[in-house]
Scaffold this motif. Structure first.
Motif, PDB file in Angstrom:
ATOM      1  N   SER A 278       0.762  -1.375  -0.008  1.00 23.25           N
ATOM      2  CA  SER A 278      -0.024  -0.022   0.039  1.00 23.25           C
ATOM      3  C   SER A 278       0.744   1.243   0.168  1.00 23.25           C
ATOM      4  CB  SER A 278      -0.932   0.143   1.298  1.00 23.25           C
ATOM      5  OG  SER A 278      -1.914  -1.123   1.168  1.00 23.25           O
TER       6      SER A 278
ATOM      7  N   GLN B 240      -8.759  -0.408  -0.824  1.00 25.19           N
ATOM      8  CA  GLN B 240      -9.249  -1.720   0.077  1.00 25.19           C
ATOM      9  C   GLN B 240     -10.531  -1.704   0.537  1.00 25.19           C
ATOM     10  OE1 GLN B 240      -6.298  -2.950   2.498  1.00 25.19           O
ATOM     11  NE2 GLN B 240      -7.232  -4.685   3.382  1.00 25.19           N
TER      12      GLN B 240
ATOM     13  N   ASP C 145      -5.761  -1.492  -4.977  1.00 29.92           N
ATOM     14  CA  ASP C 145      -5.098  -2.027  -3.583  1.00 29.92           C
ATOM     15  C   ASP C 145      -6.190  -2.936  -2.870  1.00 29.92           C
ATOM     16  OD1 ASP C 145      -3.919  -2.423  -1.385  1.00 29.92           O
ATOM     17  OD2 ASP C 145      -3.432  -0.283  -0.727  1.00 29.92           O
ATOM     18  N   GLU C 146      -5.855  -4.028  -3.105  1.00 26.05           N
ATOM     19  CA  GLU C 146      -6.817  -5.242  -2.401  1.00 26.05           C
ATOM     20  C   GLU C 146      -8.203  -4.576  -2.539  1.00 26.05           C
ATOM     21  OE1 GLU C 146      -5.368  -6.666   1.190  1.00 26.05           O
ATOM     22  OE2 GLU C 146      -3.571  -5.801   1.128  1.00 26.05           O
TER      23      GLU C 146
END
Ligand SMILES: Nc1ncnc2c1ncn2[C@@H]1O[C@H](COP(=O)(O)OP(=O)(O)OP(=O)(O)O)[C@@H](O)[C@H]1O
Ligand SMILES: [Mg+2]
Lengths: 309, 347, 384
Positions: free
Chosen positions: B48, B98, B180-181
């Motif tokens: 991240s 996320q 990001d995820e």
């Protein structure tokens, strides 16, 4: 939403009913009657007066009459001040208190919000520390101390402002400053914490990722989310306005409700004391209700789920 | 071929109360136009931080870029001013975060949140932006988009919120999308839908994608190439085939080994023991050595450089040195690798 | 990518690592308990530590202060009324205002008239008054200004007497009364805080621990109570009860526990369903044990913080009540009643207000800073 408002109104009425009832019976426990100020009356005259005020009736009857009076806005008559109706006394003195209260609440919160906002945006900078110090001092030091300092320095010594009494706008400046320090400090503290949280939250990151300018991020996305919870401290602020009005009006000799209250305490004028207390209770309960409803209006999350919560 | 993005020796630290946290310690990778790069690695490996650095969104003032370059279309983003970065963010590079539950502004209508970027970057008026935003909602698969435009985030489910976040990111047709995820916080079935959506959209818009994840299973589906990160460094990078059929780094073995497969019920998962190093004072030598069954003496003194395995495949482990003992991946990982090629064959 | 610098690589090290110990499981650094962490964080907070010192000093002074000179709380003597502060040694430093003089600006149409005004104000003891002309004036109304300094201790032939903080309107020693008053204020605050703590923790604990119907009923009651403003309850109580320490404590305690009860209930509800508590209950530990061993230690932080914040509140309320004449009434002293008396004499004898006002401010600031410090120290986000 409508059901929710009704429900809240119902609770408010119950609270007010309890307060009024307790007040009535406490009043019965207290010494004093309209006669205590006029002891020179003959027995016969006393009886007439007692009869006139219905004080010879059984307590339940008096209670019903009292509650009936309350509904009509009748708070009884003052023991002092020539048996003037309490409601009239309070109405006459409402103006200065309301002016002071609103002036200081609005100005105080406004300055506080700005201080807190700047502190949060420039965290750990000089402004942040300054505003933290102001906030700690402002929420710790009692308002009568501020009032004393202001009165002595700016009125007695420097003679920039009138020392006391109520006239034009310049008479309201020092009391307003003394009274606004608490809401200012509270708002500054609250907004800082709230904004630090908000500015660290994920949706702010999303906003920044859109390429929005920092100003846009802070004001468009941050401030609204930071301001909404401020509504919850309006309650304590309102209480501080009430205690403050008693103290500050006394210090600056302002003919408002607070000063009236303190005078009534010294005169043991129970009906006026009780009436003022009831008025404060009423104001407080109404303010809390308005706050809750406002919260629902402003925060979309509560607005929809409404009364379920 | 011209690269869309080149990250060179990127080092990022955080100044904290306890000292300097070296979150990213020299990351190198590149990305072609339209390509998908997956970055995998354990929690705390710096994925991240790397991506927020690409966006220029490091938390200030703690986060500092110690060194390195981020060349986007040949221009170094590290040297860009705040204003210049604002023009790039959301326009050329966009990001999906996320946690969909918290990445939308709770007090702003969803439509306005999508329109914001359009108005800022494409100079659209409100009416046009509104039209475009409605189309975007439709594109990401939200039914009744014109009704949804006027609703607030809490009226959306998690999966739908993530679709909105994707719509926001896609608004200005970015050349690079960083995710990001994007599916970690979602239910498994929703995860699959969001992944499908991202794949579809990427194909349609031909933007490059950096896909960050814990989950190697997802990677095989989505990515062209994979970068494996450990303790703030890329330890192995290669095509999906390189990483899945011919992994070289023991850490990659560990990741592959700890991945459950359908027929893995009977065997022990090969798990990596211990926990990631403390980035406040990263160990000397190879950061992975303390957890590495196959560590060499040299790992405790010297960091391994990137060894070239093939033109597309590099790994940072001393095991690849010509004089190092030849070590084979553990049996379970090998079987896993064969399993992947079998699956591939069947498809 | 990186080039392999073959020359510098110590090839003999390219052999499998022999581990001396299992380093993979080693935990770096000694582990500390949460309480130790919190204490460490608290003592790092300089303002909070200074505040603790300050509070300790003030408490000690409120115990021993009144005995430090020969004057009693209620030693009235009108001949020595309204004497300004007079402190040995420090009296030599004039700007401290501890030299036992009264001073003020006086106006008149000319210097003579202004001087006469000053002298009349100061007991007509001309020989003990220093006059300094500030403005000669032009003969118009009140245009001349003089600065008058009155050596009242000399005038009263008491230059060997030292009232450190002066005397009040009835000639009582202000130092003695100040610390007596502080003691009263502190006692009220502490007792009210402790009662609020005990009742609040018990009520909230029971509601949270038993949950269900009990909780429901108890919380409805609190909701109604909270709807009634504290201010109103306290005012009503003070009217009915005889003014004095006990009444204030009772009035403050009646309203003071609801906040604590709500917080404790919330925490207990949260903790109750956590694994370690469930585990303890499954293992058959008695309710009492679960409460004492698992619940209380975990909510102690929040209880302490909350109590710390109720103390300054109580001090403020006492001062407020005494100020409006519903609290401590003379001859008893409290910070509030001293301040009230100070205001009556603000114009001429500001020192009567200054010392109690400064003291109450210090106490409030100190307690608030301690509360802030504790809150930060107990917040796990603050120290990783
Ligand atoms: N704002 C910050 N201040 C201090 N340290 C930070 C900060 N942000 C990240 N770190 C540290 O940087 C390191 C890398 O964090 P990062 O968030 O990049 O991990 P990650 O690989 O994304 O993990 P995850 O898979 O859990 O998201 C961690 O050790 C983390 O503690
Ligand atoms: Mg991450």
């Amino acid at each position: 939403m409508f059901r929710y408002i009704l429900q809240r109104l119902f609770y408010m009425l119950i609270t007010l009913f309890i307060i009024a009832t307790v007040t009535f019976f406490m009043m019965k426990m207290l010494p004093g009657s309209p006669l205590s100020a006029e002891d020179k009356l003959s027995e016969e005259q006393k009886a007439i007066v007692l009869e006139k005020y219905g004080l010879n009736d059984p307590v339940p009857v008096q209670y019903l009459r009292y509650m009936g009076g309350l509904v009509k806005g009748d708070l009884g008559v003052s023991f002092a001040f020539d048996n003037t109706p309490v409601t009239k006394i309070l109405m006459d003195r409402m103006g200065p208190s309301l002016q002071l209260g609103f002036q200081s609440l609005l100005i105080g919160s406004f300055i506080g919000i700005i201080l807190g906002l700047i502190a949060a945006v420039f965290r750990n900078g000089a402004i942040d520390y300054t505003s933290t110090i102001i906030a700690v001092l402002g929420s710790s030091i009692p308002n009568f101390v501020f009032a004393g300092i202001l009165q002595y320095v700016f009125a007695v010594r420097l003679e920039w402002f009138p020392v006391a009494l109520w006239g034009g706008f310049e008479y309201s400046i020092l009391p307003t400053i003394a009274l606004m320090i608490f809401p200012m400090a509270t708002a500054a503290r609250f907004i800082r914490t709230e904004m630090v949280d908000v500015l660290n939250s994920n949706f702010i990151l999303t906003a920044r990722a859109k390429g929005i300018s920092e100003v846009g991020v802070v004001f468009k996305h941050g401030l609204r989310n930071g301001l909404i919870p401020l509504i919850t401290v309006i309650g304590p602020m309102a209480v501080s306005m009430m205690t403050g009005s008693m103290v500050i009006e006394q210090i600056f000799a302002i003919p408002g409700i607070g000063e009236q209250f303190v005078t009534s305490v010294t005169l043991n004028d129970y009906p006026t004391i009780m009436g003022t207390t009831l008025l404060f209770a009423f104001l407080f309960v109404v303010i809390i209700l308005i706050i809750d409803l406002l919260y629902g209006l402003i925060d979309p999350r509560i607005r929809v789920s409404g009364g379920n919560s | 071929m011209s690269k869309l993005l080149e990250v060179k020796d990127l080092k990022v630290s955080f100044n904290t109360y306890n000292g300097e946290v070296q979150a990213v310690r020299g990351v190198n990778f590149d990305l072609n136009k339209g390509e998908t790069l997956a970055i995998v690695g354990e929690s705390g490996s710096g994925k991240s931080v790397t991506s927020t650095t690409l966006m220029g969104l490091l938390p200030k003032p703690q986060g500092i870029i110690k060194s390195g370059q981020i060349l986007f279309e040949g221009e170094d983003l590290v040297k860009k001013s705040v204003k210049e970065m604002q023009k790039i963010r959301g326009n050329d590079i966009a990001m999906v975060f996320q946690d969909p539950m918290s990445s939308l502004n709770p007090t702003m209508k969803v439509g306005n949140q999508i329109m914001e970027g359009l108005i800022k970057h494409q100079n659209m008026n409100r009416a046009d932006a509104k039209k475009k935003a409605t189309e975007l909602l439709e594109l990401v698969g939200i039914p009744q988009p014109d009704v949804r435009m006027n609703q607030y985030p809490h009226q959306f489910s998690g999966g739908m919120r993530q679709r909105v976040v994707i719509a926001i990111a896609l608004a200005c047709n970015p050349k690079l999308l960083i995710a990001d995820e994007p599916t970690t916080a979602l239910d498994v079935t929703i995860q699959a839908q969001i992944l499908e959506l991202m794949k579809k959209i990427q194909k349609e818009t031909n933007s490059a994608l950096i896909f960050i994840t814990h989950d190697l299973g997802v990677v095989a589906n989505v990515a062209d190439r994979v970068a494996v990160m450990y303790a703030g460094k890329v330890v192995e990078v290669g095509t999906v085939d390189d990483i899945f059929y011919n992994p070289k780094h023991p850490y990659t073995w560990g990741l592959l080994g700890s991945m459950p497969t359908l027929d893995s019920a009977e065997e022990e998962l090969y798990a990596i023991p211990g926990s990631p190093p403390d980035m406040l004072n990263p160990p000397k030598g190879d950061a992975f050595a303390p957890r590495n069954k196959f560590a060499l003496e040299i790992d405790t003194v010297m960091e391994p450089p990137m060894f070239k395995v093939s033109d597309t495949h590099y790994a940072a482990t001393w095991l690849l040195h010509e004089d190092a003992p030849k070590i084979e991946p553990p049996e379970s990982v090998k079987r896993r690798m064969q399993g992947f090629s079998k699956m591939e064959g069947e498809q | 990518m990186a080039t392999n610098d073959q020359n510098k690589i110590p090839k003999e090290l390219l052999v499998p690592l022999v581990r001396k110990e299992d380093t993979s499981e080693k935990i770096s650094g000694p582990s500390r308990t949460f309480m130790q962490d919190a204490r460490r964080a608290f003592f790092k907070n300089k303002l909070a530590v200074i505040s603790v010192f300050l509070v300790v000093i003030i408490i000690l002074m409120s115990i021993f202060g009144p005995q430090m000179n020969e004057y009693g709380t209620d030693d009235q003597d009108l001949t020595r009324a309204k004497m300004p502060p007079h402190v040995p040694v420090l009296e030599k430093i004039s700007w401290l205002g501890l030299d036992g003089t009264l001073s003020g600006k006086y106006r008149g149409n000319d210097v003579e008239a202004a001087t006469a005004n000053a002298i009349a104000r100061y007991d007509n003891k001309e020989e003990f008054i220093d006059i300094k002309v500030v403005d000669e004036g032009d003969g118009s109304r009140n245009s001349a200004v003089v600065d008058a300094t009155y050596h009242i201790y000399d005038a009263k032939d008491m230059s060997d007497q030292y009232f450190w903080l002066g005397t009040d309107t009835l000639g009582r020693d202000q130092w003695t009364r100040l610390w007596e008053g502080t003691r009263v204020s502190l006692i009220i605050a502490f007792v009210a805080a402790v009662i609020g703590l005990v009742v609040g923790v018990a009520y909230g604990g029971i509601a949270g621990f038993y949950g269900g119907k009990v909780d429901n009923v108890m919380m409805r009651i609190i909701e109604i109570l909270v709807g009634i403003p504290n201010l109103v309850v306290v005012l009503l109580m003070m009217l009915v009860l005889q003014p004095g320490i006990t009444s204030i404590v009772v009035a403050l305690s009646i309203t003071g526990w609801t906040g604590m009860a709500r917080i404790v209930r919330g925490e207990v509800l949260k903790l109750k369903n956590q694994e370690f508590v469930l585990a303890a209950r499954t293992l058959g530990q008695s309710n009492g044990k679960v409460i004492m061993k698992h619940l209380l230690p975990n909510i102690s932080g929040i209880i302490i913080i909350n109590t710390m914040f109720t103390i300054p509140d109580a001090i403020f309320f006492e001062a407020f009540l005494s100020f409006i004449g519903l609290g401590i009434v003379p001859p008893d002293a409290s910070l509030g009643s001293l301040i009230n008396a100070g205001f009556d004499n603000l114009r001429l004898y500001p020192y009567l207000l200054v010392y109690p006002a400064v003291l109450i401010s210090l106490i409030m600031i100190a307690f608030n800073l301690i509360g802030d410090g504790l809150r930060d120290a107990f917040d796990p986000k603050m120290h990783k």
